[in-house]
Design a protein around this motif. Structure first.
Motif, mmCIF file in Angstrom:
data_model
loop_
_atom_site.group_PDB
_atom_site.id
_atom_site.type_symbol
_atom_site.label_atom_id
_atom_site.label_comp_id
_atom_site.label_asym_id
_atom_site.label_seq_id
_atom_site.Cartn_x
_atom_site.Cartn_y
_atom_site.Cartn_z
ATOM 1 N N LEU A 1 50.548 9.897 -40.038
ATOM 2 C CA LEU A 1 51.254 9.765 -41.312
ATOM 3 C C LEU A 1 50.319 9.609 -42.498
ATOM 4 N N ALA A 2 49.020 9.405 -42.237
ATOM 5 C CA ALA A 2 48.053 9.284 -43.332
ATOM 6 C C ALA A 2 47.997 10.560 -44.164
ATOM 7 N N LYS A 3 48.441 11.669 -43.602
ATOM 8 C CA LYS A 3 48.402 12.952 -44.298
ATOM 9 C C LYS A 3 49.634 13.183 -45.172
ATOM 10 N N PHE A 4 50.601 12.262 -45.114
ATOM 11 C CA PHE A 4 51.865 12.464 -45.820
ATOM 12 C C PHE A 4 52.082 11.378 -46.869
ATOM 13 N N LEU B 1 43.095 -3.209 -48.623
ATOM 14 C CA LEU B 1 42.151 -2.098 -48.466
ATOM 15 C C LEU B 1 42.792 -0.777 -48.872
ATOM 16 N N ALA B 2 44.065 -0.618 -48.527
ATOM 17 C CA ALA B 2 44.771 0.609 -48.921
ATOM 18 C C ALA B 2 44.923 0.678 -50.435
ATOM 19 N N SER C 1 49.118 3.912 -44.179
ATOM 20 C CA SER C 1 49.573 4.006 -42.790
ATOM 21 C C SER C 1 48.413 3.854 -41.816
ATOM 22 N N LEU C 2 47.250 4.395 -42.155
ATOM 23 C CA LEU C 2 46.089 4.276 -41.273
ATOM 24 C C LEU C 2 45.572 2.843 -41.258
ATOM 25 N N SER D 1 45.299 -2.118 -37.979
ATOM 26 C CA SER D 1 45.326 -3.578 -37.914
ATOM 27 C C SER D 1 46.485 -4.093 -37.076
ATOM 28 N N GLN D 2 47.671 -3.548 -37.304
ATOM 29 C CA GLN D 2 48.820 -3.997 -36.522
ATOM 30 C C GLN D 2 48.759 -3.488 -35.082
ATOM 31 N N GLY D 3 48.096 -2.342 -34.885
ATOM 32 C CA GLY D 3 47.867 -1.882 -33.519
ATOM 33 C C GLY D 3 46.973 -2.841 -32.759
#
Length: 451
Positions: A71-74, A326-327, A335-336, A341-343
């Motif tokens: 989803l980082a691409k969207f 950071l985002a 999303s990345l 982090s949540q992963g």
């Protein structure tokens, strides 16, 4: 009292109820797999070893990483229908889990639905928090924990169809809040978009090699902390002695409240939001809780559960805010950043739970398990980076005039810039102090300046 008055003054006029929706996701995790609301054969609060739990835990751990990268691409604001489907999938999977009984294949399917749905909701909430003002995000995330506190107080004692419907509705409530939150910022320039548009591409490229190893070490630190929390949870009794005697899960409730207060203190009164710094002063609390596992008494069990709840609550809030930050700075797509982090959080819990179940079946002495966990916490401190990624990304300048290089040349802006330069010179301000003065002159809030 002044501390709490400061906090409440910051909350006044900033809290948006629609921004608290991630709390329903956290509440769903607790209610589904730590109470008997969905699985009626459970006797109390502990982790769930049902096949649906295992599938859901594996799915959410893997998909947070996978969906985060994809989803980082969207632009997630343009595909909002996805999180509505995610909420529906979680709701259906939860409701079906209460009906399938011992059907293993059906349990796996339900777990896959809830795992995928929760991963997507978490990622979209991370994207939303990266779009709103930093001050709003820093209040919304800890305030969302209040939803969890209500569930700790209520759901352990609700069973039957009422409990199933209640837990199944939580993902839908989260999706509705998320939709309302996106609508609230629709058409306006979000803080994420502004940050990406004005961020220095040259500066980000020059320090990319520096912050990647730091982020990797932070993720390992988060994984280690949640591994310990997950293992301790797996070894806990379904009802601790205090709950058996008094009929109330006071340890989780008190621990969660204490953790929330500590999170608020850390956010509002620490120089910066930093996971490594948090871990350094949180580790002693975790060590105390782990050490108490070696004794079999009401007090020791109470302390272990409470300290685990404190650590879980504080880390849950601060880790999310840190990587959302950071985002905001344009380091990674929301999303990345949130997915990794949540992963790490979910993977730590999963591995800790599985190892805890294995330890319980092999009959290891609790004192030996406690020693191993204390060693893991101690060794984890070696992974704590001494450099804050946000500090790495702050431009280093020995010339105070460099702060103003990109300011516009209109008359009002020139007068403001001239005044700040004069004050900086008269008061012998450092470049960072001059920068802060510049932000204050623009009416920027404390969270914005800190970011």
């Amino acid at each position: 009292m002044s501390m709490f008055s400061d906090v409440f003054s910051k909350l006044d006029g900033v809290v948006r109820l629609r921004h608290l929706g991630i709390g329903f996701v956290w509440a769903w995790i607790y209610c589904s797999f730590s109470t008997s609301a969905v699985y009626s054969n459970r006797a109390g609060v502990s982790i769930n070893s049902d096949p649906a739990w295992l599938t859901s835990a594996i799915s959410v751990s893997v998909l947070l990483f996978a969906f985060g990268a994809l989803l980082a691409k969207f632009d997630l604001a343009k595909i909002r229908g996805v999180f509505l489907l995610a909420g529906i999938a979680m709701s259906l999977g939860t409701f079906a889990s209460a009906l399938v009984g011992s059907n293993v294949e059906a349990s796996f399917a339900c777990g896959a639905l809830t795992g995928a749905g929760s991963a997507l909701l978490i990622l979209f909430w991370g994207d939303l928090y990266a779009r709103i003002d930093a001050e709003q995000a820093e209040i919304a995330v800890p305030a969302s924990s209040a939803v969890m506190l209500v569930c700790v107080f209520v759901f352990p004692y609700i069973e039957g169809i009422v409990g199933v419907i209640g837990v199944s509705s939580l993902p839908l409530l989260s999706a509705v809040c998320l939709y309302a939150s996106y609508e609230g910022i629709h058409g306006s320039s979000s803080s994420l978009e502004v940050g990406l548009r004005t961020g220095s591409e040259k500066r980000s490229n020059s320090c990319a090699k520096r912050f990647s190893p730091v982020i990797a070490r932070l993720l390992l630190l988060v994984f280690s902390a949640y591994f310990v929390i997950g293992l301790v949870s797996a070894l806990g009794q379904e009802r601790d002695l205090f709950q058996i005697v008094y009929g109330f899960d006071a340890a989780s409730f008190i621990g969660s409240i204490s953790g929330l207060l500590l999170a608020l203190w850390f956010i509002f009164f620490s120089p910066r939001i930093d996971v490594a710094s948090l871990f350094r002063w949180l580790t002693p609390f975790m060590v105390v809780g782990v050490a108490m596992m070696a004794w079999n008494s009401m007090v020791s069990e109470f302390v272990t559960v409470a300290m685990s709840a404190v650590a879980d609550t504080v880390l849950q809030v601060v880790v999310l805010l840190y990587f959302v930050g950071l985002a905001k700075r344009g380091v990674m797509a929301p999303s990345l950043s949130v997915g990794m982090s949540q992963g790490a959080v979910q993977l730590g819990v999963l591995v800790g739970n599985v190892c805890g179940l294995g330890v319980a079946h092999t009959g290891f002495e609790m004192w030996s398990v406690a020693i191993v966990l204390m060693c893991i916490l101690s060794v984890s401190m070696a992974f704590a980076p001494s450099v804050n990624v946000r500090d790495v990304l702050i431009p280093d300048s020995n010339d105070a005039d460099a702060i103003f290089d990109e300011l516009s040349d209109d008359d009002e802006e020139c007068r403001r810039r001239s005044t700040i330069k004069r004050l900086s010179s008269e008061c012998s301000l450092s470049s960072r102090e001059s920068e802060i003065l510049d932000y204050l002159s623009k009416g920027r809030s404390q969270p914005y300046i800190r970011e």
